[in-house]
Design an enzyme around this catalytic site. Structure first.
Site, PDB file in Angstrom:
ATOM      1  N   CYS A 130     -55.838  25.694  57.216  1.00  0.00           N
ATOM      2  CA  CYS A 130     -56.214  24.325  56.854  1.00  0.00           C
ATOM      3  C   CYS A 130     -55.863  24.124  55.386  1.00  0.00           C
ATOM      4  O   CYS A 130     -55.014  24.842  54.841  1.00  0.00           O
ATOM      5  CB  CYS A 130     -57.693  24.056  57.153  1.00  0.00           C
ATOM      6  N   ASN A 189     -59.224  26.338  53.174  1.00  0.00           N
ATOM      7  CA  ASN A 189     -59.669  27.611  53.773  1.00  0.00           C
ATOM      8  C   ASN A 189     -61.155  27.877  53.511  1.00  0.00           C
ATOM      9  O   ASN A 189     -61.559  29.031  53.354  1.00  0.00           O
ATOM     10  CB  ASN A 189     -58.803  28.797  53.299  1.00  0.00           C
ATOM     11  N   CYS A 245     -63.497  25.379  55.223  1.00  0.00           N
ATOM     12  CA  CYS A 245     -64.209  24.696  56.315  1.00  0.00           C
ATOM     13  C   CYS A 245     -63.555  24.960  57.674  1.00  0.00           C
ATOM     14  O   CYS A 245     -64.046  25.768  58.469  1.00  0.00           O
ATOM     15  CB  CYS A 245     -64.288  23.188  56.060  1.00  0.00           C
ATOM     16  N   ARG A 246     -62.446  24.263  57.954  1.00  0.00           N
ATOM     17  CA  ARG A 246     -61.908  24.266  59.312  1.00  0.00           C
ATOM     18  C   ARG A 246     -61.293  25.593  59.741  1.00  0.00           C
ATOM     19  O   ARG A 246     -61.592  26.085  60.836  1.00  0.00           O
ATOM     20  CB  ARG A 246     -60.879  23.132  59.469  1.00  0.00           C
ATOM     21  N   SER A 247     -60.416  26.163  58.912  1.00  0.00           N
ATOM     22  CA  SER A 247     -59.753  27.402  59.380  1.00  0.00           C
ATOM     23  C   SER A 247     -60.696  28.605  59.400  1.00  0.00           C
ATOM     24  O   SER A 247     -60.581  29.437  60.314  1.00  0.00           O
ATOM     25  CB  SER A 247     -58.454  27.687  58.617  1.00  0.00           C
ATOM     26  N   ASP A 296     -60.895  16.779  58.448  1.00  0.00           N
ATOM     27  CA  ASP A 296     -61.490  17.477  57.315  1.00  0.00           C
ATOM     28  C   ASP A 296     -62.942  17.021  57.136  1.00  0.00           C
ATOM     29  O   ASP A 296     -63.192  15.845  56.884  1.00  0.00           O
ATOM     30  CB  ASP A 296     -60.662  17.142  56.072  1.00  0.00           C
TER      31      ASP A 296
HETATM   32  P1  4NP Z   1     -60.817  22.651  54.686  1.00  0.00           P
HETATM   33  O1  4NP Z   1     -61.654  21.537  53.892  1.00  0.00           O
HETATM   34  O2  4NP Z   1     -59.340  22.333  54.467  1.00  0.00           O
HETATM   35  O3  4NP Z   1     -61.222  22.440  56.091  1.00  0.00           O
HETATM   36  O4  4NP Z   1     -61.208  23.992  54.106  1.00  0.00           O
HETATM   37  C1  4NP Z   1     -61.450  21.289  52.532  1.00  0.00           C
HETATM   38  C2  4NP Z   1     -62.209  21.948  51.594  1.00  0.00           C
HETATM   39  C3  4NP Z   1     -62.034  21.688  50.246  1.00  0.00           C
HETATM   40  C4  4NP Z   1     -61.107  20.768  49.842  1.00  0.00           C
HETATM   41  C5  4NP Z   1     -60.333  20.123  50.780  1.00  0.00           C
HETATM   42  C6  4NP Z   1     -60.518  20.383  52.123  1.00  0.00           C
HETATM   43  N1  4NP Z   1     -60.935  20.480  48.472  1.00  0.00           N
HETATM   44  O5  4NP Z   1     -60.143  19.598  48.156  1.00  0.00           O
HETATM   45  O6  4NP Z   1     -61.569  21.124  47.629  1.00  0.00           O
END
Ligand code: 4NP
Length: 165
Positions: free
Chosen positions: A10, A13, A15-17, A130
Site C-alpha cells: 500500500c 505500510n 494500515c492496509r498492507s 485508504d
Molecule cells: P496505508 O495508509 O497506505 O494503508 O498504510 C496510509 C498511512 C499513512 C499515510 C498514507 C496512507 N501517510 O500519508 O502518512
C-alpha cells in the site's frame, strides 16, 4: 508444493498492507499451510519505515483475533525478484509498483503485480480505500475487503500449484 512468496503493498505500510499480511497469515495458519508461504508487506512511500501498524488498524484486527506483526518498510527492486506475487491496494499503488518494476526491464521471473481486489468474490470493490484519515468504520471495511480478497487469493495460489483447500 514450492514455497510461494507473497508481498502486499500500500502507500504507508501501516494500515492496509499490514492488515492484508495479517489476514493472509491468519488464513494460512487456520488451513495449516503456513510452511508453504513467505508473506510480507511494504509501502510505496517511506515515511513510516520501522513503525508498527497503525494502532487503529491493529485494534480492529485484534477484535477479529488477527495479529499484525508488521514493521513498515519501503518496497525495493529486490522485491520483484524475491517475491512471486505483489498485491496492491489501490490504483496509485499499482501504477507506482509497476513503474518501479519497469526499472528491471522485461526479464523473466519477476513478480506478478495485481490489484488485491481482483481476488474479491463477495465484494465488487475496485480498490481497498485508504482508512488513514477516516473513522473506525473505514478500518472495518478494509478488513471486510481483505477477508474476501485473501480467501480468493489463497484459492488461486493453491489452484496454480495444483492443490485445493
Ligand atoms: P496505508 O495508509 O497506505 O494503508 O498504510 C496510509 C498511512 C499513512 C499515510 C498514507 C496512507 N501517510 O500519508 O502518512
Amino acid at each position: 508444493m514450492a514455497l510461494q512468496h507473497v508481498l502486499f503493498v500500500c502507500l504507508g505500510n501501516i494500515c492496509r498492507s499490514p492488515a492484508a499480511e495479517g489476514v493472509f497469515l491468519h488464513l494460512i495458519a487456520r488451513e495449516g499451510l503456513e510452511d508453504q508461504f513467505v508473506v510480507d508487506s511494504a509501502g510505496t512511500g517511506g515515511w513510516h519505515v520501522g513503525n508498527p501498524a497503525d494502532r487503529r488498524m491493529r485494534a480492529a484486527a485484534e477484535r477479529r483475533g488477527i495479529h499484525l506483526p508488521s514493521r513498515a518498510r519501503q518496497i525495493e527492486l529486490a522485491d520483484f525478484t524475491s517475491f512471486d506475487r505483489i498485491l496492491t491496494m489501490d490504483d496509485d499503488n499499482l501504477r507506482n509498483v509497476k513503474a518501479l518494476g519497469r526499472e528491471l526491464g522485461n526479464r523473466p521471473g519477476l513478480a506478478r503485480v495485481e490489484p488485491m481486489t481482483s481476488y474479491c468474490r463477495q465484494h465488487s470493490a475496485t480498490h481497498v480505500p485508504d482508512p488513514y484519515y477516516g473513522g473506525e468504520q473505514g478500518f472495518e471495511h478494509v478488513l471486510d475487503l481483505l477477508d474476501d480478497a485473501c480467501a480468493g487469493l489463497l484459492e488461486s495460489l493453491l489452484q496454480d500449484s495444483g492443490r485445493r483447500l
